[in-house]
Design a protein around this motif. Structure first.
Motif, short mmCIF file in Angstrom:
data_model
loop_
_atom_site.label_atom_id
_atom_site.label_comp_id
_atom_site.label_asym_id
_atom_site.label_seq_id
_atom_site.Cartn_x
_atom_site.Cartn_y
_atom_site.Cartn_z
N ALA A 1 0.82 -1.21 0.00
CA ALA A 1 0.00 0.00 0.00
C ALA A 1 0.86 1.26 0.00
O ALA A 1 2.03 1.25 0.37
N ASN A 2 0.24 2.34 -0.39
CA ASN A 2 0.97 3.58 -0.63
C ASN A 2 1.52 4.22 0.64
O ASN A 2 2.60 4.80 0.63
N GLU A 3 0.79 4.11 1.74
CA GLU A 3 1.22 4.77 2.97
C GLU A 3 1.30 3.76 4.11
O GLU A 3 0.42 2.92 4.24
N GLN A 4 2.34 3.86 4.92
CA GLN A 4 2.43 3.03 6.12
C GLN A 4 2.97 3.85 7.27
O GLN A 4 4.00 4.53 7.13
N ARG A 5 2.31 3.76 8.40
CA ARG A 5 2.81 4.32 9.66
C ARG A 5 3.85 3.34 10.21
O ARG A 5 3.66 2.12 10.15
N TYR A 6 4.97 3.84 10.71
CA TYR A 6 6.00 2.94 11.24
C TYR A 6 6.63 3.50 12.51
O TYR A 6 6.62 4.72 12.75
N GLY A 7 7.17 2.60 13.31
CA GLY A 7 8.01 2.96 14.45
C GLY A 7 9.43 2.52 14.15
O GLY A 7 9.64 1.41 13.66
N LEU A 8 10.38 3.40 14.42
CA LEU A 8 11.79 3.11 14.15
C LEU A 8 12.60 3.48 15.38
O LEU A 8 12.37 4.53 15.99
N ALA A 9 13.54 2.62 15.77
CA ALA A 9 14.45 2.94 16.88
C ALA A 9 15.86 2.54 16.47
O ALA A 9 16.04 1.56 15.74
N TRP A 10 16.83 3.31 16.93
CA TRP A 10 18.22 2.99 16.61
C TRP A 10 19.12 3.31 17.79
O TRP A 10 18.78 4.14 18.64
N SER A 11 20.25 2.64 17.83
CA SER A 11 21.21 2.86 18.92
C SER A 11 22.58 2.36 18.49
O SER A 11 22.70 1.58 17.54
N VAL A 12 23.60 2.83 19.21
CA VAL A 12 24.95 2.34 19.00
C VAL A 12 25.48 1.90 20.36
O VAL A 12 25.39 2.65 21.33
N GLY A 13 25.96 0.68 20.45
CA GLY A 13 26.43 0.17 21.73
C GLY A 13 27.73 -0.59 21.58
O GLY A 13 28.29 -0.69 20.49
N GLU A 14 28.19 -1.12 22.70
CA GLU A 14 29.41 -1.93 22.69
C GLU A 14 29.06 -3.33 22.18
O GLU A 14 28.03 -3.89 22.54
N ARG A 15 29.95 -3.87 21.37
CA ARG A 15 29.76 -5.25 20.94
C ARG A 15 30.01 -6.17 22.14
O ARG A 15 31.05 -6.06 22.79
N PRO A 16 29.06 -7.05 22.45
CA PRO A 16 29.27 -7.89 23.63
C PRO A 16 30.42 -8.88 23.39
O PRO A 16 30.62 -9.34 22.27
N SER A 17 31.16 -9.17 24.43
CA SER A 17 32.27 -10.11 24.29
C SER A 17 31.73 -11.54 24.29
O SER A 17 30.59 -11.78 24.68
N ARG A 18 32.53 -12.45 23.84
CA ARG A 18 32.13 -13.87 23.87
C ARG A 18 32.83 -14.58 25.01
O ARG A 18 33.09 -15.78 24.94
N ASP A 19 33.14 -13.82 26.06
CA ASP A 19 33.82 -14.42 27.21
C ASP A 19 32.87 -15.04 28.21
O ASP A 19 33.25 -15.92 28.95
N SER A 20 31.63 -14.57 28.25
CA SER A 20 30.76 -14.99 29.34
C SER A 20 30.50 -16.49 29.26
O SER A 20 30.51 -17.08 28.18
N ILE A 21 30.30 -17.07 30.42
CA ILE A 21 30.23 -18.53 30.49
C ILE A 21 29.04 -19.08 29.73
O ILE A 21 29.03 -20.25 29.33
N GLY A 22 28.04 -18.24 29.48
CA GLY A 22 26.87 -18.69 28.73
C GLY A 22 27.20 -19.20 27.34
O GLY A 22 26.44 -19.96 26.75
N TRP A 23 28.36 -18.80 26.79
CA TRP A 23 28.78 -19.29 25.47
C TRP A 23 29.32 -20.71 25.54
O TRP A 23 29.50 -21.36 24.51
N TYR A 24 29.66 -21.18 26.73
CA TYR A 24 30.37 -22.46 26.86
C TYR A 24 29.61 -23.47 27.72
O TYR A 24 29.68 -24.65 27.49
N ASP A 25 28.91 -22.96 28.73
CA ASP A 25 28.17 -23.85 29.64
C ASP A 25 26.81 -24.13 29.02
O ASP A 25 25.79 -23.58 29.41
N LEU A 26 26.79 -25.01 28.04
CA LEU A 26 25.59 -25.16 27.20
C LEU A 26 24.42 -25.76 27.96
O LEU A 26 23.26 -25.55 27.60
#
Ligand code: CA
Ligand code: CA
Ligand code: CA
Length: 570
Positions: free
Chosen positions: A484-509
């Motif tokens: 359709a020709n018109e659409q209402r939208y919501g947009l959000a943006w941010s810039v943050g730190e890239r999370p590290s892959r050190d946390s134990i959640g990456w390994y303690d499956l």
């Protein structure tokens, strides 16, 4: 004096586990605020920062089921137990059929305590005395049994003037009433927060209305697996297909939209002072997300300049975009299937959605304020109208691209009739596209498309892009690729730190607090399963290259013996 918020995980743990031995030796915080799942979601940190955020002035509609059915007839025992200490001050309106006796539902009691509970003298054996506080304790609630809610709606009356409507049950296929709920989002700007279902295995269907396009569908993050109940109430790992239904939907859309922890202490229906653990169920993650949405709506109502976040036109899309944009990516977050080949067509992770709800980051994203197309800050949002062939462009700089990640989230509504049978109106729908461009620093007239999200069927788009060294000027393009020709939208943006892959959640499956052979076994099985089929959702791609391979196994083996800080040696 109740010291409501002074708490760290470490002291809680000591306090909870070793109170009898340590109480004399060490000053422990006597009162902590719980349930801890709400702390994990950032709700108490946000309220510590802005104590006025209690849900005051926000209208919730909570739709419940009866606890008892005779045949298919609900027996109207849908209410929370308002005699419970935590609910005695609740601002509740009930909507019963005339001349029917309304009874109490244990499930509604739990849900309402998580949303609206307040009890300075709560006590639970494993936790001691604590301050029980729901997500939006001063929110106003209209509480309905589903059948009563629908009666007025089907008679042509909009049954709700709520800011937020929440429902933590559903149906495995779309029904007229689930479309009716979606219609409330699109035609009346109501934010819908719904539970996606407690899948018992990966093939369980998702529940509508949560699986519907306009709802915010919520899955549950599992507790860790310790032998101590209190540790499991305080620490969370990942969502898993045994408790949280996974996308895609039958028609291929991404769901859930978000996840939240669900294992909480909640009010017991027949004991005014009693609390019990709820377990890892999405019914109890849903009120946490609904509560966070309520706090954002309250802030938008209170704050000049934030009106469009609470607008009937597109307000629900904006709050959805902000919640998705600010969510915390848990380990192994990836778009769609394990492969990276689908990443431009599939905006969200099939188990985590955009990630775990983060009340503080959502508040920061909201209060950064609205920015119209043009030069904008690197944190913000817009609620706007897109016209075909007139893209909206937002340009921003990031001072230092190293280890930065740019997140952009777009949400719009699908259309439904405003009356029974609430049929979809696809001719009014749009197919929006989200692009991220980087400006060439040597030749500013040249730009590169660095990422885009353009699902053919979803009505959210999401970009999560690791900024490239040397590139500091970016712009977002929102465009309508079809429809359709018109659409209402919501947009959000941010810039943050890239999370590290050190946390134990990456390994303690298996989330038992230690990296050992059991985790290696899971990874090897996932490696094998991912080789056998591209169509399964699996974790284990530690290096994020789109496949589970020997490099991931090596990385896990390097971490063998690592322990979570909550692990208590017995
Ligand atoms: Ca993928
Ligand atoms: Ca383990
Ligand atoms: Ca890999």
């Amino acid at each position: 004096v109740i010291e409501k918020y002074r708490i760290t995980t470490g002291t809680t743990l000591l306090f909870c586990l070793l109170i009898s031995t340590l109480a004399a030796a060490q000053e422990s915080p006597k009162f902590i605020t719980g349930p801890a799942a709400l702390r994990q979601a950032g709700i108490y940190s946000l309220r510590q920062f802005d104590p006025s955020l209690t849900g005051a002035g926000v209208k919730f509609t909570v739709i419940c089921r009866s606890f008892t059915y005779i045949g298919n007839q609900p027996q109207n025992d849908y209410r929370p137990f308002t005699g419970h200490n935590s609910l005695a001050l609740g601002r509740f309106n009930f909507h019963d059929k005339p001349d029917t006796y309304a009874g109490i539902s244990p499930h509604s009691t739990s849900v309402c305590s998580l949303l609206f509970g307040q009890d300075p003298n709560a006590y639970y054996l494993a936790a001691g005395q604590f301050y029980y506080e729901g997500a939006a304790p001063q929110g106003q609630a209209d509480i309905y049994e589903l059948v009563n809610f629908l009666d007025g709606y089907l008679a042509g009356k909009v049954p709700s003037d709520a800011d937020i409507l929440t429902v933590d049950f559903g149906e495995q296929v779309e029904k007229y009433w689930t479309r009716g709920i979606e219609s409330l989002a699109q035609n009346h700007g109501i934010i819908i927060v719904a539970g996606i279902g407690n899948g018992t295995d990966a093939t369980d269907p998702l529940l509508y209305p949560a699986a519907g396009a306009n709802a915010i569908g919520v899955g549950v993050v599992d507790s860790v697996k310790s032998a101590y109940e209190i540790i499991n109430l305080e620490n969370f790992a990942l969502p898993g297909v045994k408790h949280s239904s996974a996308g895609p939907t039958n028609d291929g859309r991404c769901k859930p939209d978000l996840v939240a922890p669900g294992n909480c202490l909640a009010a017991i229906a027949d004991k005014p002072q009693g609390y019990e653990t709820t377990g890892d169920y999405c019914s109890f993650a849903t009120p946490i997300v609904a509560g966070v949405a309520g706090l954002l709506v309250q802030k938008a109502k209170q704050t000049p300049g934030l009106e469009l976040a609470d607008a009937k036109e597109g307000g629900n899309c904006l709050i959805k975009a902000v919640l998705l944009n600010s969510a915390t990516k848990l380990p192994f977050w990836h778009k769609g299937k394990l492969t990276t080949a689908d990443d431009h067509m599939v905006p969200l992770d099939y188990l985590q959605g955009a990630g775990m709800v983060n009340a503080v980051a959502a508040y920061d994203n909201l209060t950064a304020g609205r920015a119209v197309p043009g030069k904008v800050a690197s944190l913000g949002w817009d609620n706007n109208l897109l016209v075909r062939n007139a893209p909206k462009i937002y340009s921003f700089s990031i001072p230092e691209p190293n280890n930065k990640v740019i997140t952009v989230s777009l949400a719009w509504n699908k259309h439904y009739q405003d009356a029974f049978p609430f049929a979809a109106e696809p001719s009014k729908d749009g197919n929006l596209r989200l692009e991220l461009w980087a400006v060439n620093p040597k030749n500013p007239s040249k730009s590169t498309l660095v990422d885009y999200s353009d699902s053919p069927i979803d009505n959210v788009e999401h970009i999560y892009f690791s900024a490239v060294a040397g590139l500091t000027e970016y712009y977002i393009v929102v465009t309508n690729s079809a429809g359709a020709n018109e659409q209402r939208y919501g947009l959000a943006w941010s810039v943050g730190e890239r999370p590290s892959r050190d946390s134990i959640g990456w390994y303690d499956l298996n989330a038992d607090g230690i990296v050992d052979e059991a985790d290696v076994t899971i990874l090897l099985k996932n490696l094998q399963d991912s080789t056998a089929s591209q169509d399964v959702y699996l974790i284990g791609d530690i290096d994020g290259n789109g496949k589970i391979d020997v490099e991931d196994v090596k990385k896990l083996l390097e971490r063998t013996g690592s322990q979570a800080d909550w692990l208590v040696s017995e």
